[in-house]
Design a protein around this motif. Structure first.
Motif, PDB file in Angstrom:
ATOM      1  N   ALA A   1       0.820  -1.212   0.000  1.00 20.64           N
ATOM      2  CA  ALA A   1       0.000   0.000   0.000  1.00 20.64           C
ATOM      3  C   ALA A   1       0.852   1.260   0.000  1.00 20.64           C
ATOM      4  CB  ALA A   1      -0.928  -0.012   1.214  1.00 20.64           C
ATOM      5  N   ASP A   2       2.064   1.137   0.570  1.00 18.47           N
ATOM      6  CA  ASP A   2       2.929   2.313   0.663  1.00 18.47           C
ATOM      7  C   ASP A   2       3.730   2.555  -0.618  1.00 18.47           C
ATOM      8  OD1 ASP A   2       2.067   2.707   3.246  1.00 18.47           O
ATOM      9  OD2 ASP A   2       3.681   1.479   4.114  1.00 18.47           O
ATOM     10  N   ALA A   3       3.784   1.542  -1.491  1.00 12.42           N
ATOM     11  CA  ALA A   3       4.591   1.682  -2.703  1.00 12.42           C
ATOM     12  C   ALA A   3       3.947   2.687  -3.658  1.00 12.42           C
ATOM     13  CB  ALA A   3       4.753   0.340  -3.389  1.00 12.42           C
ATOM     14  N   GLU A   4       4.747   3.574  -4.233  1.00 14.46           N
ATOM     15  CA  GLU A   4       4.239   4.590  -5.154  1.00 14.46           C
ATOM     16  C   GLU A   4       4.298   4.070  -6.584  1.00 14.46           C
ATOM     17  OE1 GLU A   4       5.095   9.212  -6.543  1.00 14.46           O
ATOM     18  OE2 GLU A   4       6.224   8.305  -4.880  1.00 14.46           O
ATOM     19  N   ILE A   5       3.164   4.094  -7.263  1.00  6.86           N
ATOM     20  CA  ILE A   5       3.105   3.643  -8.653  1.00  6.86           C
ATOM     21  C   ILE A   5       3.397   4.830  -9.557  1.00  6.86           C
ATOM     22  CG2 ILE A   5       1.648   2.638 -10.440  1.00  6.86           C
ATOM     23  CD1 ILE A   5       0.058   1.260  -8.243  1.00  6.86           C
ATOM     24  N   GLN A   6       4.425   4.695 -10.363  1.00  6.64           N
ATOM     25  CA  GLN A   6       4.836   5.772 -11.251  1.00  6.64           C
ATOM     26  C   GLN A   6       4.047   5.730 -12.552  1.00  6.64           C
ATOM     27  OE1 GLN A   6       6.988   8.210 -10.545  1.00  6.64           O
ATOM     28  NE2 GLN A   6       7.405   7.384  -8.500  1.00  6.64           N
ATOM     29  N   GLY A   7       3.441   6.870 -12.927  1.00  7.27           N
ATOM     30  CA  GLY A   7       2.750   6.935 -14.208  1.00  7.27           C
ATOM     31  C   GLY A   7       3.743   7.053 -15.348  1.00  7.27           C
ATOM     32  N   LEU A   8       3.262   6.799 -16.555  1.00  8.25           N
ATOM     33  CA  LEU A   8       4.124   6.892 -17.735  1.00  8.25           C
ATOM     34  C   LEU A   8       4.196   8.340 -18.209  1.00  8.25           C
ATOM     35  CD1 LEU A   8       2.918   3.775 -19.733  1.00  8.25           C
ATOM     36  CD2 LEU A   8       5.063   4.033 -18.495  1.00  8.25           C
ATOM     37  N   PRO A   9       5.384   8.913 -18.281  1.00  5.81           N
ATOM     38  CA  PRO A   9       5.494  10.297 -18.761  1.00  5.81           C
ATOM     39  C   PRO A   9       5.294  10.356 -20.273  1.00  5.81           C
ATOM     40  CG  PRO A   9       7.674   9.390 -18.389  1.00  5.81           C
ATOM     41  CD  PRO A   9       6.696   8.339 -17.927  1.00  5.81           C
ATOM     42  N   PRO A  10       4.615  11.401 -20.778  1.00  7.48           N
ATOM     43  CA  PRO A  10       4.494  11.543 -22.236  1.00  7.48           C
ATOM     44  C   PRO A  10       5.859  11.872 -22.828  1.00  7.48           C
ATOM     45  CG  PRO A  10       3.652  13.491 -21.132  1.00  7.48           C
ATOM     46  CD  PRO A  10       3.949  12.494 -20.056  1.00  7.48           C
ATOM     47  N   PRO A  11       6.049  11.601 -24.109  1.00  9.26           N
ATOM     48  CA  PRO A  11       7.353  11.897 -24.736  1.00  9.26           C
ATOM     49  C   PRO A  11       7.616  13.393 -24.790  1.00  9.26           C
ATOM     50  CG  PRO A  11       5.737  11.305 -26.399  1.00  9.26           C
ATOM     51  CD  PRO A  11       5.096  11.033 -25.067  1.00  9.26           C
TER      52      PRO A  11
END
Length: 476
Positions: free
Chosen positions: A86-96
């Motif tokens: 629950a504490d882990a941060e999910i990184q979104g995909l950055p646009p190019p």
């Protein structure tokens, strides 16, 4: 064991389903585990068997379980994957990174005047037309008629060329008002000038080809072409319009605003027009003629179009942004049948067709005579405001220190300074004093010309006089 919370407002089957999904996705019920028969589980929980059957059916339909007649219901082998804590941060995909896009959009924002926090009392915007309650009432009436009387077939997938009755109205208008006589299949509807230019770049040019544009000129044109990876070459503009001698010899397209130059406001002289037409025929390139505000002419009738003189390799762009309102987002490209067919194919592939409601409403607006009455009304308004601005510039003495051009046609005129003038400083100072003016440099690719493009369509006569005299007080 699944549990029922009688205080939970959710349906019982939903509570049990959520618990079951949680057990499966967290691995509490491992892959392959056999679930209890529905009758047995219903007795243990104290609910009806049909409730459990609903839960099992939902688990199966979502792929969490598999079932067989002899093997019962089991957890799917592939459903469980280790979940992050629950504490882990999910990184979104950055646009190019798209530096060209970011730079172009930033330039467009500054060209339109930006969104400064300063209070603007007088806005000499060259981008927006005059709108009043008459327009609003007639547009609303046309919208209601389009909503209630239109054929249901209109709401299916439409023609990539655009709504046929609207194209017929445009065909009639062009013939009567602009001397442009074409067949209906030579007209393609788009959602604005930028959309038109983008379609032309995709359909009629190869990536990397050379296009020539006016400098100063219409920023959206060369930005769209650059974004489509064309080699954009600026061509200077003088008091006679586009300097045709400077058009790149390898150009496959030349973008021009001959009836009222987009920034400087001059009219392209007849010798230059003939020179451009001859060069286009000889070197085989497209002329894209943007006729965006030529309907508003204060000395004589509107000028003939390049398209009417040489339709074989000219694409004529018209827009309702200046004639009616930018928010309508309907424009048209007129050209040779084969070219328009090619544009329509790209349009069908990438956009399919324009929204039907705007097309229906505009059709009613024109058919009921509202459009021509609107044009007559705003022409009178613009004539008064054009006269007020011209007089104010002369009586304030601005014309003695700056060059005034573009006064014969359109919704703006240019007050030009020397290239060494501090255009940016004066523009900022004017904004601090509640006046927004539009610097000529925002219209330039390589040109070092300075000055202000002053629109008068949205400013009444009193405000025009006040704004010009305030500006003169800062400059003189």
């Amino acid at each position: 064991m699944l549990k029922v919370n009688r205080g939970d407002k959710r349906p019982i089957w939903q509570q049990l389903l959520d618990q079951a999904i949680h057990n499966i996705t967290t691995g509490k019920w491992p892959p392959g585990e056999l679930l209890l028969p529905s009758r047995e589980l219903a007795q243990l929980i104290g609910v009806s068997r049909s409730t459990i059957q609903t839960v099992y059916e939902e688990l199966y339909s979502r792929g969490y379980t598999v079932t067989s007649r002899r093997g019962g219901t089991r957890v799917s082998e592939w459903t469980y994957t280790a979940r992050p804590s629950a504490d882990a941060e999910i990184q979104g995909l950055p646009p190019p990174e798209l530096p060209l896009l970011n730079a172009a959009v930033g330039h467009l924002h500054s060209w339109f005047g930006g969104k400064e926090n300063q209070k603007v009392e007088i806005d000499f915007s060259p981008h927006e037309p005059y709108l009043d309650e008459h327009f609003q009432r007639n547009w609303r009436q046309s919208f209601l008629q389009a909503s209630t009387k239109s054929d249901l077939d209109n709401w299916a997938y439409g023609d990539a060329y655009g709504f046929l009755p609207l194209r017929e109205q445009i065909q009639r208008y062009l013939s009567l008002e602009r001397g442009v006589h074409v067949n209906i299949d030579q007209i393609l509807l788009t959602s604005g000038a930028q959309h038109s230019i983008d379609l032309i770049a995709q359909a009629l040019l190869y990536e990397g080809e050379t296009v020539s544009v006016e400098d100063p000129g219409f920023p959206a044109a060369w930005m769209a072409m650059k974004y489509r990876r064309m080699q954009v070459v600026p061509v200077p503009v003088d008091e006679h319009g586009l300097c045709v001698d400077h058009v790149h010899p390898g150009s496959k397209l030349v973008f021009v605003t001959p009836s009222h130059q987009c920034a400087v406001g001059v009219i392209m002289s007849e010798p230059r027009r003939q020179q451009l037409l001859h060069m286009a025929a000889q070197n085989r390139f497209w002329i894209v003629e943007d006729d965006y505000d030529s309907e508003f002419r204060y000395r004589g009738d509107p000028l003939p179009t390049l398209f009417s003189q040489q339709p074989q390799n000219t694409l004529y762009m018209m827009s309702f942004s200046k004639m009616v309102a930018p928010g309508i987002r309907i424009s048209a490209i007129v050209g040779p049948k084969e070219a328009i067919r090619q544009l329509a194919k790209v349009h069908e592939l990438t956009y399919r067709h324009l929204p039907i409601m705007e097309q229906l409403t505009l059709t009613y607006f024109i058919e009921r005579g509202h459009f021509m009455r609107h044009m007559r009304r705003v022409r009178n308004v613009y004539r008064r405001r054009h006269e007020a601005m011209t007089k104010a510039i002369i009586s304030s003495g601005l014309n003695e220190h700056f060059t005034l051009t573009g006064v014969e046609t359109g919704l703006h005129m240019l007050l030009e300074a020397e290239p060494s003038f501090d255009e940016e400083g004066v523009t900022s100072l004017a904004l601090e004093k509640g006046i927004r003016v539009y610097p000529l440099s925002k219209y330039c690719l390589e040109s070092d010309r300075k000055g202000w493009v002053l629109g008068f369509a949205k400013v009444d006569e009193t405000a025009i006089e006040e704004g010009i005299f305030r500006l003169a007080g800062m400059l003189l």
